[in-house]
Design a protein around this motif. Structure first.
Motif, PDB file in Angstrom:
ATOM      1  N   ALA A  33       2.802   1.335  -9.663  1.00  0.00           N
ATOM      2  CA  ALA A  33       2.778   1.824  -8.278  1.00  0.00           C
ATOM      3  C   ALA A  33       2.517   3.329  -8.325  1.00  0.00           C
ATOM      4  CB  ALA A  33       4.087   1.505  -7.567  1.00  0.00           C
ATOM      5  N   GLY A  34       1.231   3.678  -8.470  1.00  0.00           N
ATOM      6  CA  GLY A  34       0.886   5.082  -8.607  1.00  0.00           C
ATOM      7  C   GLY A  34       1.259   5.611  -9.978  1.00  0.00           C
ATOM      8  N   LEU A  55      -3.037   3.568   2.742  1.00  0.00           N
ATOM      9  CA  LEU A  55      -1.691   3.506   2.148  1.00  0.00           C
ATOM     10  C   LEU A  55      -0.766   2.607   2.980  1.00  0.00           C
ATOM     11  CD1 LEU A  55      -0.021   4.632  -0.242  1.00  0.00           C
ATOM     12  CD2 LEU A  55       0.711   6.495   1.271  1.00  0.00           C
ATOM     13  N   GLU A  65      -1.498  -0.752   1.947  1.00  0.00           N
ATOM     14  CA  GLU A  65      -0.967  -1.007   0.608  1.00  0.00           C
ATOM     15  C   GLU A  65       0.479  -1.482   0.704  1.00  0.00           C
ATOM     16  OE1 GLU A  65      -1.514   2.102  -2.336  1.00  0.00           O
ATOM     17  OE2 GLU A  65      -3.256   2.862  -1.275  1.00  0.00           O
ATOM     18  N   GLY A  94       4.559   9.413  -9.098  1.00  0.00           N
ATOM     19  CA  GLY A  94       4.605  10.359  -7.991  1.00  0.00           C
ATOM     20  C   GLY A  94       5.558   9.961  -6.897  1.00  0.00           C
ATOM     21  N   SER A  95       5.045  10.001  -5.663  1.00  0.00           N
ATOM     22  CA  SER A  95       5.885   9.838  -4.470  1.00  0.00           C
ATOM     23  C   SER A  95       6.628   8.503  -4.423  1.00  0.00           C
ATOM     24  CB  SER A  95       4.996  10.000  -3.232  1.00  0.00           C
ATOM     25  OG  SER A  95       5.507   9.255  -2.171  1.00  0.00           O
ATOM     26  N   GLY A  96       5.963   7.445  -4.830  1.00  0.00           N
ATOM     27  CA  GLY A  96       6.642   6.153  -4.844  1.00  0.00           C
ATOM     28  C   GLY A  96       6.761   5.504  -3.479  1.00  0.00           C
ATOM     29  N   SER A  97       5.811   5.761  -2.576  1.00  0.00           N
ATOM     30  CA  SER A  97       5.911   5.100  -1.266  1.00  0.00           C
ATOM     31  C   SER A  97       5.692   3.591  -1.401  1.00  0.00           C
ATOM     32  CB  SER A  97       4.939   5.716  -0.258  1.00  0.00           C
ATOM     33  OG  SER A  97       3.608   5.398  -0.574  1.00  0.00           O
ATOM     34  N   ASN A  98       4.863   3.173  -2.350  1.00  0.00           N
ATOM     35  CA  ASN A  98       4.727   1.727  -2.585  1.00  0.00           C
ATOM     36  C   ASN A  98       6.024   1.147  -3.138  1.00  0.00           C
ATOM     37  OD1 ASN A  98       1.965   0.443  -2.044  1.00  0.00           O
ATOM     38  ND2 ASN A  98       1.424   2.420  -2.953  1.00  0.00           N
ATOM     39  N   ILE A 131      -1.984  -1.547  -7.960  1.00  0.00           N
ATOM     40  CA  ILE A 131      -2.607  -1.411  -6.646  1.00  0.00           C
ATOM     41  C   ILE A 131      -3.552  -0.229  -6.673  1.00  0.00           C
ATOM     42  CG2 ILE A 131      -0.722  -0.020  -5.632  1.00  0.00           C
ATOM     43  CD1 ILE A 131      -1.400  -1.861  -3.033  1.00  0.00           C
ATOM     44  N   HIS A 132      -4.706  -0.428  -6.028  1.00  0.00           N
ATOM     45  CA  HIS A 132      -5.739   0.615  -6.037  1.00  0.00           C
ATOM     46  C   HIS A 132      -6.215   0.852  -4.605  1.00  0.00           C
ATOM     47  CE1 HIS A 132      -8.887   3.147  -7.563  1.00  0.00           C
ATOM     48  NE2 HIS A 132      -9.742   2.500  -6.799  1.00  0.00           N
ATOM     49  N   PRO A 133      -6.367   2.126  -4.190  1.00  0.00           N
ATOM     50  CA  PRO A 133      -6.703   2.406  -2.798  1.00  0.00           C
ATOM     51  C   PRO A 133      -8.203   2.334  -2.494  1.00  0.00           C
ATOM     52  CG  PRO A 133      -6.313   4.458  -3.947  1.00  0.00           C
ATOM     53  CD  PRO A 133      -6.099   3.355  -4.953  1.00  0.00           C
TER      54      PRO A 133
HETATM   55  C1  GRF Z   1      -1.489   4.721  -4.023  1.00  0.00           C
HETATM   56  O1  GRF Z   1      -2.562   5.105  -3.227  1.00  0.00           O
HETATM   57  C2  GRF Z   1      -1.912   3.687  -5.016  1.00  0.00           C
HETATM   58  O2  GRF Z   1      -2.907   2.834  -4.519  1.00  0.00           O
HETATM   59  C3  GRF Z   1      -2.460   4.515  -6.143  1.00  0.00           C
HETATM   60  O3  GRF Z   1      -1.606   5.620  -6.213  1.00  0.00           O
HETATM   61  C4  GRF Z   1      -1.019   5.849  -4.939  1.00  0.00           C
HETATM   62  C5  GRF Z   1       0.465   5.850  -5.136  1.00  0.00           C
HETATM   63  O4  GRF Z   1       1.148   6.230  -3.985  1.00  0.00           O
HETATM   64  N1  GRF Z   1      -2.540   3.739  -7.352  1.00  0.00           N
HETATM   65  P1  GRF Z   1       2.743   6.108  -3.947  1.00  0.00           P
HETATM   66  O5  GRF Z   1       3.297   6.891  -5.148  1.00  0.00           O
HETATM   67  O6  GRF Z   1       3.111   4.672  -3.989  1.00  0.00           O
HETATM   68  O7  GRF Z   1       3.135   6.770  -2.658  1.00  0.00           O
END
Ligand code: GRF
Length: 224
Positions: free
Chosen positions: A88-89, A172, A175, A11-15, A109-111
């Protein structure tokens, strides 16, 4: 040579962005050999391209089963020269064959504060449950979802009036602090696993001079 990692996103990939930023800041000692997504439209791929990082879409729907999809991912990751895998998501379960190919070198990673609220909507489930303390977890990946040995956790208070989105947003932001730190420890070869316990080899590097309004354990080092 810094550890080469493959970052898997759906998805978005903010991590992913947080990891890129810490690498570019010269704090996280790793390089991203590949960003891979099972969804061609994932914004994470765009983020990678902006930073001249190889980005590859492998739609899982192109493969007859999980084994074939994971075999294609293994090939792509090896071709890119990446030695560790950072989820990462990434919204797919990995097969035992994939985990064996990168044994002890796959992080997620888990929220939520595992083992509470495993599953796809950890932060929202915690908010709906009415917890007073929430957070996030980086863990080694094993064959059970959101289950492997814990590397680092960060906790934040759930505030009065928080809905799922507000709480997820504050989680987040945390994270983005703990994931680059955990990857740095992995890249430095400082993590060892015995059973469920992850040991972090100490180095005496200074700890971060910040309070996040939260509890982070082990503590963040300077720059993270
Ligand atoms: C994060 O909340 C992560 O913990 C979960 O999926 C989400 C991914 O967010 N596993 P992003 O794509 O990194 O914005």
């Amino acid at each position: 040579m810094p550890l080469s990692i493959a970052v898997l996103v759906s998805g978005s990939g903010s991590n992913l962005q947080a990891i890129i930023d810490r690498i570019e800041a010269g704090v996280l000692d790793a390089r991203i050999g590949l960003v891979l997504s099972n969804r061609p439209e994932a914004f994470g791929l765009e983020r990678a391209r902006k930073h001249d990082i190889p980005a590859l879409a492998l739609p899982h729907t192109d493969y007859p089963d999980r084994e074939a999809f994971d075999a294609a991912m293994i090939r792509a990751i090896r071709q890119a020269g990446a030695e560790a895998v950072i989820l990462a998501g990434f919204m797919r379960m990995l097969t035992p064959g994939f985990l064996a190919a990168f044994s002890g070198r796959v992080l997620n990673i888990h929220p939520a504060l595992l083992p509470s609220f495993a599953g796809t909507h950890g932060a929202r489930d915690a908010a709906d449950y009415g917890v007073k303390i929430a957070g996030c977890t980086v863990h080694f990946v094993d064959e059970i979802m959101d289950h492997g040995p814990v590397v680092i956790q960060a906790a934040v208070p759930a505030l009065a009036g928080d809905d799922g989105d507000a709480l997820a947003g504050r989680i987040l932001a945390l994270e983005h602090r703990i994931y680059p730190q955990a990857i740095h420890w992995l890249a430095q070869g400082r993590l060892s696993v015995q059973g469920r316990k992850v040991h972090l080899a100490p180095t005496g590097v200074p700890l971060a001079d910040v309070t996040l309004g939260s509890l982070v354990s082990p503590p963040l080092e300077q720059g993270f």
